[in-house]
Scaffold this active site. Structure first.
Site, mmCIF file in Angstrom:
data_model
loop_
_atom_site.group_PDB
_atom_site.id
_atom_site.type_symbol
_atom_site.label_atom_id
_atom_site.label_comp_id
_atom_site.label_asym_id
_atom_site.label_seq_id
_atom_site.Cartn_x
_atom_site.Cartn_y
_atom_site.Cartn_z
ATOM 1 N N CYS A 2 0.873 -1.171 0.000
ATOM 2 C CA CYS A 2 0.000 0.000 0.000
ATOM 3 C C CYS A 2 0.907 1.217 0.000
ATOM 4 O O CYS A 2 1.576 1.503 0.994
ATOM 5 C CB CYS A 2 -0.904 0.002 1.233
ATOM 6 S SG CYS A 2 -1.941 1.478 1.360
ATOM 7 N N GLU A 107 -3.849 1.203 -6.336
ATOM 8 C CA GLU A 107 -2.887 0.199 -6.817
ATOM 9 C C GLU A 107 -2.733 0.371 -8.322
ATOM 10 O O GLU A 107 -3.621 0.894 -8.993
ATOM 11 C CB GLU A 107 -3.341 -1.227 -6.500
ATOM 12 C CG GLU A 107 -3.215 -1.627 -5.039
ATOM 13 C CD GLU A 107 -1.784 -1.626 -4.517
ATOM 14 O OE1 GLU A 107 -0.852 -1.402 -5.318
ATOM 15 O OE2 GLU A 107 -1.610 -1.841 -3.308
#
Length: 243
Positions: A2, A107
């Protein structure tokens, strides 16, 4: 992993949502963030003197045993599988767990060897959630104490697996008290919380590549766009068509 997320909550919203103590409530307000990046200072929720406190810490954990803070950006994430044993995180896992308020994260999906498409990932019902985090403090020989945090990641659920091989550990309100340590759990029970979030409660969509620059931080970054189409392969023997 992340590496980018959003936090659009105001101080007053966080105060109400996390049942914070009045002592942690500041006079100023938070601005919405749509592109939080490593080394940014962001609010986390932790326990202090038996109460939930909101504090501003830098993203990128600096272990207390570090000689300097130059590697903070390398420890923005901790793997759920090893967080209880790895020297950089094991003490914080036992004693300094926190919640990292968020609305979603980004992402990048690989389209070609040289091109990636960013996606914004969030919950379908827009319910409140937080990332499972750890915090630490480090005291340099000269200067003031530095407090930092990291976000724990786990294997992806089937939805996020379409984009990446890791995802942040997302905790709903029902898990906040346990993770913060408001009642005692064994390390094994704590690790049971570090699992992929249910995929049927999540959704994602492609967003503009401008999110790749930390200089960009505005609401338009989370708006859906047309995804990049993979380039068509042409045969080496194929002659160009004349129009």
């Amino acid at each position: 992993m992340c590496g980018r997320f959003t936090n659009q909550y105001s101080w007053s919203e966080l105060h109400a949502l996390y049942s914070l103590s009045d002592q942690s409530f500041p006079q100023s307000n938070l601005r919405p963030r749509f592109n939080v990046a490593p080394t940014d200072e962001m609010p986390i929720v932790r326990i202090k003197d038996g109460r939930r406190e909101l504090s501003l810490l830098k993203w990128g954990l600096v272990p207390s045993s570090s000689k300097d803070a130059k590697d903070a950006a390398k420890l923005i994430n901790a793997r759920a599988e090893t967080v209880a044993e790895k020297p950089a995180f094991r003490s914080a896992f036992r004693h300094r767990r926190c919640l990292v308020p968020a609305n979603g994260f980004y992402e990048w999906k690989k389209i070609t060897p040289k091109e990636k498409q960013p996606y914004f990932i969030t919950l379908r019902d827009k319910a409140p959630f937080a990332f499972a985090g750890l915090y630490e403090w480090w005291i340099p020989r000269e200067g003031s104490r530095l407090e930092t945090f990291t976000i724990i990641t786990c294997a992806p659920n089937p939805l996020v697996a379409e984009l990446h091989d890791r995802m942040p550990v997302i905790l709903g309100p029902e898990s906040w008290s346990a993770w913060l340590g408001e009642h005692l759990l064994s390390p094994d029970k704590l690790k049971d919380l570090l699992k992929p979030f249910p995929p049927d409660r999540m959704e994602f969509w492609p967003v503009d590549k401008r999110v790749g620059s930390v200089a960009n931080d505005e609401p338009s970054l989370i708006l859906p766009v047309e995804p990049v189409a993979p380039a068509k392969k042409t045969s080496k023997n194929e002659e160009p068509r004349l129009l």
